[in-house]
Design a protein around this motif. Structure first.
Motif, mmCIF file in Angstrom:
data_model
loop_
_atom_site.group_PDB
_atom_site.id
_atom_site.type_symbol
_atom_site.label_atom_id
_atom_site.label_comp_id
_atom_site.label_asym_id
_atom_site.label_seq_id
_atom_site.Cartn_x
_atom_site.Cartn_y
_atom_site.Cartn_z
ATOM 1 N N GLY A 1 11.417 6.273 3.632
ATOM 2 C CA GLY A 1 11.621 4.959 4.225
ATOM 3 C C GLY A 1 11.754 3.847 3.211
ATOM 4 N N LEU A 2 11.024 3.976 2.112
ATOM 5 C CA LEU A 2 11.075 2.933 1.089
ATOM 6 C C LEU A 2 12.179 3.178 0.075
ATOM 7 C CD1 LEU A 2 7.239 2.568 0.468
ATOM 8 C CD2 LEU A 2 8.721 0.979 1.696
ATOM 9 N N GLY A 3 12.792 4.377 0.130
ATOM 10 C CA GLY A 3 13.860 4.693 -0.813
ATOM 11 C C GLY A 3 13.366 4.759 -2.237
ATOM 12 N N VAL A 4 12.125 5.204 -2.424
ATOM 13 C CA VAL A 4 11.523 5.227 -3.755
ATOM 14 C C VAL A 4 12.024 6.406 -4.573
ATOM 15 C CG1 VAL A 4 9.346 5.446 -4.999
ATOM 16 C CG2 VAL A 4 9.484 4.028 -2.966
ATOM 17 N N PHE B 1 0.837 -1.194 0.000
ATOM 18 C CA PHE B 1 0.000 0.000 0.000
ATOM 19 C C PHE B 1 0.875 1.249 0.000
ATOM 20 C CE2 PHE B 1 -2.207 3.458 2.164
ATOM 21 C CZ PHE B 1 -3.382 3.525 1.440
ATOM 22 N N LYS B 2 1.923 1.235 0.825
ATOM 23 C CA LYS B 2 2.814 2.396 0.917
ATOM 24 C C LYS B 2 3.489 2.662 -0.428
ATOM 25 C CE LYS B 2 3.807 1.645 5.805
ATOM 26 N NZ LYS B 2 4.830 1.302 6.788
ATOM 27 N N ARG B 3 4.002 1.587 -1.065
ATOM 28 C CA ARG B 3 4.661 1.752 -2.367
ATOM 29 C C ARG B 3 3.691 2.291 -3.410
ATOM 30 N NH1 ARG B 3 7.182 -3.047 -0.889
ATOM 31 N NH2 ARG B 3 5.612 -4.273 -1.963
ATOM 32 N N GLU B 4 2.467 1.761 -3.421
ATOM 33 C CA GLU B 4 1.477 2.217 -4.404
ATOM 34 C C GLU B 4 1.055 3.661 -4.141
ATOM 35 O OE1 GLU B 4 -1.772 -0.505 -4.741
ATOM 36 O OE2 GLU B 4 -0.479 -2.151 -5.380
ATOM 37 N N ALA B 5 0.935 4.027 -2.873
ATOM 38 C CA ALA B 5 0.563 5.401 -2.533
ATOM 39 C C ALA B 5 1.648 6.378 -2.980
ATOM 40 C CB ALA B 5 0.324 5.521 -1.026
ATOM 41 N N VAL B 6 2.893 6.040 -2.718
ATOM 42 C CA VAL B 6 4.002 6.912 -3.115
ATOM 43 C C VAL B 6 4.091 6.975 -4.641
ATOM 44 C CG1 VAL B 6 6.513 7.167 -3.084
ATOM 45 C CG2 VAL B 6 5.299 6.600 -0.985
ATOM 46 N N ALA B 7 3.918 5.836 -5.313
ATOM 47 C CA ALA B 7 3.957 5.824 -6.776
ATOM 48 C C ALA B 7 2.827 6.671 -7.361
ATOM 49 C CB ALA B 7 3.860 4.393 -7.288
ATOM 50 N N LEU B 8 1.643 6.585 -6.763
ATOM 51 C CA LEU B 8 0.513 7.399 -7.217
ATOM 52 C C LEU B 8 0.840 8.872 -7.087
ATOM 53 C CD1 LEU B 8 -2.458 7.700 -8.113
ATOM 54 C CD2 LEU B 8 -3.084 7.572 -5.708
ATOM 55 N N TRP B 9 1.409 9.250 -5.959
ATOM 56 C CA TRP B 9 1.771 10.650 -5.721
ATOM 57 C C TRP B 9 2.806 11.113 -6.746
ATOM 58 C CZ3 TRP B 9 5.719 12.173 -1.502
ATOM 59 C CH2 TRP B 9 5.889 13.548 -1.468
ATOM 60 N N GLU B 10 3.812 10.301 -7.003
ATOM 61 C CA GLU B 10 4.893 10.707 -7.888
ATOM 62 C C GLU B 10 4.484 10.731 -9.355
ATOM 63 O OE1 GLU B 10 7.990 7.957 -6.859
ATOM 64 O OE2 GLU B 10 8.846 9.368 -5.423
ATOM 65 N N THR B 11 3.599 9.849 -9.762
ATOM 66 C CA THR B 11 3.274 9.750 -11.187
ATOM 67 C C THR B 11 2.015 10.496 -11.599
ATOM 68 O OG1 THR B 11 2.070 7.687 -10.847
ATOM 69 C CG2 THR B 11 4.409 7.513 -11.401
ATOM 70 N N SER B 12 1.181 10.864 -10.643
ATOM 71 C CA SER B 12 -0.092 11.479 -11.017
ATOM 72 C C SER B 12 0.030 12.962 -11.339
ATOM 73 C CB SER B 12 -1.115 11.292 -9.887
ATOM 74 O OG SER B 12 -0.736 12.052 -8.747
ATOM 75 N N GLY B 13 1.090 13.605 -10.859
ATOM 76 C CA GLY B 13 1.220 15.040 -11.065
ATOM 77 C C GLY B 13 0.333 15.842 -10.126
ATOM 78 N N ARG B 14 -0.310 15.155 -9.183
ATOM 79 C CA ARG B 14 -1.185 15.832 -8.224
ATOM 80 C C ARG B 14 -0.384 16.231 -6.996
ATOM 81 N NH1 ARG B 14 -5.290 11.606 -7.058
ATOM 82 N NH2 ARG B 14 -6.150 13.171 -5.694
ATOM 83 N N THR B 15 -0.979 17.073 -6.176
ATOM 84 C CA THR B 15 -0.298 17.525 -4.974
ATOM 85 C C THR B 15 -0.274 16.425 -3.921
ATOM 86 O OG1 THR B 15 -2.312 18.375 -3.943
ATOM 87 C CG2 THR B 15 -1.067 19.904 -5.351
ATOM 88 N N GLN B 16 0.674 16.565 -3.030
ATOM 89 C CA GLN B 16 0.803 15.611 -1.927
ATOM 90 C C GLN B 16 -0.472 15.611 -1.094
ATOM 91 O OE1 GLN B 16 3.987 16.664 0.686
ATOM 92 N NE2 GLN B 16 3.606 15.011 2.098
ATOM 93 N N ALA B 17 -0.999 16.789 -0.808
ATOM 94 C CA ALA B 17 -2.206 16.896 0.011
ATOM 95 C C ALA B 17 -3.412 16.261 -0.681
ATOM 96 C CB ALA B 17 -2.497 18.363 0.331
ATOM 97 N N GLY B 18 -3.520 16.435 -1.986
ATOM 98 C CA GLY B 18 -4.641 15.867 -2.720
ATOM 99 C C GLY B 18 -4.625 14.345 -2.726
#
Length: 104
Positions: free
Chosen positions: A48-51, A13-30
């Motif tokens: 923590g995941l070193g992504v 879940f953490k990896r997917e959440a970070v990937a979504l944040w990085e690839t979506s172009g959306r804000t961290q808060a959104g």
């Protein structure tokens, strides 16, 4: 005061959440709001995941192609989300119709 329990998230879940944040172009808060988490959790997970490979988090990667398995899992997730949204819409439509027909 209500007692709260600490939520635990899987590494997947953490990896997917970070990937979504990085690839979506959306804000961290959104992204955090959509996932129901605090925005700072995304940063913590990213460190923590070193992504993060030195790129700013809000910019999508330019040369990474999603594998067919990743695309299939994303399509399945989006279909589940669409089904849930349609069900919520139908419930609201029925509720509006029921309240509109109620006698005064």
């Amino acid at each position: 005061m209500a007692k709260t329990t600490k939520r635990r998230f899987t590494d997947e879940f953490k990896r997917e959440a970070v990937a979504l944040w990085e690839t979506s172009g959306r804000t961290q808060a959104g992204v955090a709001r959509d996932l129901g988490i605090m925005p700072t959790m995304l940063q913590r997970w990213q460190r923590g995941l070193g992504v993060n490979s030195g790129k700013p988090a809000a910019q999508p990667p330019t040369s990474i192609m999603a594998s067919p398995a990743d695309q299939a899992s994303e399509i399945a997730r989006l279909r589940r989300e669409l089904d849930r949204t349609r069900m919520q819409r139908d419930i609201l439509k029925n509720a509006v119709g029921s309240f509109a027909e109620m006698p005064r």
